[in-house]
Scaffold this active site. Sequence first.
Site, PDB file in Angstrom:
ATOM      1  N   ASP A   1       0.878  -1.075  -0.065  1.00 26.90           N
ATOM      2  CA  ASP A   1       0.124  -0.079   0.287  1.00 26.90           C
ATOM      3  C   ASP A   1       0.671   1.346   0.448  1.00 26.90           C
ATOM      4  OD1 ASP A   1      -3.466   0.636   0.059  1.00 26.90           O
ATOM      5  OD2 ASP A   1      -1.830   1.580   2.085  1.00 26.90           O
ATOM      6  N   SER A   2       0.092   2.292  -0.211  1.00 33.87           N
ATOM      7  CA  SER A   2       1.202   3.929  -0.285  1.00 33.87           C
ATOM      8  C   SER A   2       1.557   4.056   1.217  1.00 33.87           C
ATOM      9  CB  SER A   2       0.300   4.902  -0.949  1.00 33.87           C
ATOM     10  OG  SER A   2      -1.447   4.861  -0.336  1.00 33.87           O
TER      11      SER A   2
ATOM     12  N   CYS B   1      -4.031  -1.079  -2.414  1.00 36.72           N
ATOM     13  CA  CYS B   1      -3.541  -0.026  -2.635  1.00 36.72           C
ATOM     14  C   CYS B   1      -4.365   0.559  -3.714  1.00 36.72           C
ATOM     15  CB  CYS B   1      -2.949   0.713  -2.481  1.00 36.72           C
ATOM     16  SG  CYS B   1      -2.652   2.459  -2.947  1.00 36.72           S
TER      17      CYS B   1
ATOM     18  N   GLU C   1       0.372  11.832   8.231  1.00 40.02           N
ATOM     19  CA  GLU C   1       1.346  12.305   8.697  1.00 40.02           C
ATOM     20  C   GLU C   1       1.234  13.425   9.936  1.00 40.02           C
ATOM     21  OE1 GLU C   1       2.106  16.127   5.681  1.00 40.02           O
ATOM     22  OE2 GLU C   1       2.393  13.923   4.353  1.00 40.02           O
TER      23      GLU C   1
ATOM     24  N   CYS D   1     -10.930   3.474  -1.246  1.00 37.43           N
ATOM     25  CA  CYS D   1      -8.935   4.296  -1.010  1.00 37.43           C
ATOM     26  C   CYS D   1      -8.886   3.341  -0.160  1.00 37.43           C
ATOM     27  CB  CYS D   1      -9.345   5.573  -1.666  1.00 37.43           C
ATOM     28  SG  CYS D   1      -8.002   6.097   0.157  1.00 37.43           S
TER      29      CYS D   1
ATOM     30  N   HIS E   1      -7.629   3.257   2.743  1.00 36.76           N
ATOM     31  CA  HIS E   1      -7.437   4.588   3.673  1.00 36.76           C
ATOM     32  C   HIS E   1      -8.930   5.005   4.418  1.00 36.76           C
ATOM     33  CE1 HIS E   1      -3.646   5.069   2.478  1.00 36.76           C
ATOM     34  NE2 HIS E   1      -3.230   6.131   3.743  1.00 36.76           N
TER      35      HIS E   1
HETATM   36  N1  DGL Z   1      -3.513   3.930  -0.093  1.00 36.29           N
HETATM   37  C1  DGL Z   1      -4.455   4.493  -1.416  1.00 36.29           C
HETATM   38  C2  DGL Z   1      -5.641   3.712  -2.529  1.00 36.29           C
HETATM   39  O1  DGL Z   1      -6.540   2.744  -1.664  1.00 36.29           O
HETATM   40  C3  DGL Z   1      -4.392   5.837  -1.660  1.00 36.29           C
HETATM   41  C4  DGL Z   1      -4.021   6.767  -0.970  1.00 36.29           C
HETATM   42  C5  DGL Z   1      -2.939   8.194  -1.488  1.00 36.29           C
HETATM   43  O2  DGL Z   1      -2.744   9.065  -2.103  1.00 36.29           O
HETATM   44  O3  DGL Z   1      -1.182   7.396  -1.121  1.00 36.29           O
HETATM   45  O4  DGL Z   1      -6.067   4.694  -3.141  1.00 36.29           O
END
Ligand code: DGL
Length: 272
Positions: free
Chosen positions: A12-13, A75, A156, A188, A190
């Site tokens: 993931d990011s 992600c 952050e 997303c 998150h």
């Molecule tokens: N985790 C990423 C997703 O599922 C998005 C978050 C990011 O912009 O890094 O799309």
Amino acid sequence: MREKEKAIGLLDSGLGGLSVFRELKKQLPLEQVIYFGDTAHAPYGEKSDEEILSYVISIIDFLLEQEVKLIIMACNTATAVALDKIKKRYSIPIIGVIQPGAQEAVNKTKNKRIGIIGTEVTIRNKSYEKIIKNIDPSITTYSNACSNQVIREMEEQSLSNENKIKLLLKECIKPLIKSGIDTLIWGCSHYPFLRKYMEEEIGHNTVLVDPAQATVKEARQWLVQNDLNNDIAINKEDIFYISGNPDLFARIAQKLLGYSPGKFLKPFNYNY
Ligand code: DGL
């Protein structure tokens, strides 16, 4: 090491992949997970397709060195941009979150109006829309990109500005609810952790789809079909490789999950 005992790789990011990790621990509790959180480059939602593809290639190369048996791209943004290209490049099975999430939403909608929220990159790529239309052309989709600032607040600022997050999500969801959707995809990884900030806006009549559940179900089926599901408790700790700040990630992960899920390390021999 027996094939079955190898870990599942998860990328993931940043923190969002923990929504898929949480689901993995529910559906496949005996599997070890090696997680890569690319927090040095998050948010992916403000990067170009070329940048995202190159990050994903480096991460997959790194995960392959850890000898994982399957990779889950948690992600959505990475899945939208890179999954098809990556599948042609590697022989290891790689599962993304968009196809399973789209199918789940199609199964759930009754009025055939599905909303999708995600990063700008995911929404621009129209990956959910294309898959949904392919499954059922009579469905109408409504999508909206939420501000990258939401991801920054999580990665952050440890979710300390609650009012700001609420406001940003409200702006993003409101037009979709007005369109009369009965199903909303969290496009997303998150967002499932931000549920409490959205609830007021969404109300009780909208079904929320977290692609994590259907994605892990697909992974479980693949492991079972290929006789690669781990069936004995090996008690190996889950490992979180974090390209940015592993200590910060560990602190927020504990807050999101309610426990400390494993050990957190800086990736070694990683090219970015
Ligand atoms: N985790 C990423 C997703 O599922 C998005 C978050 C990011 O912009 O890094 O799309």
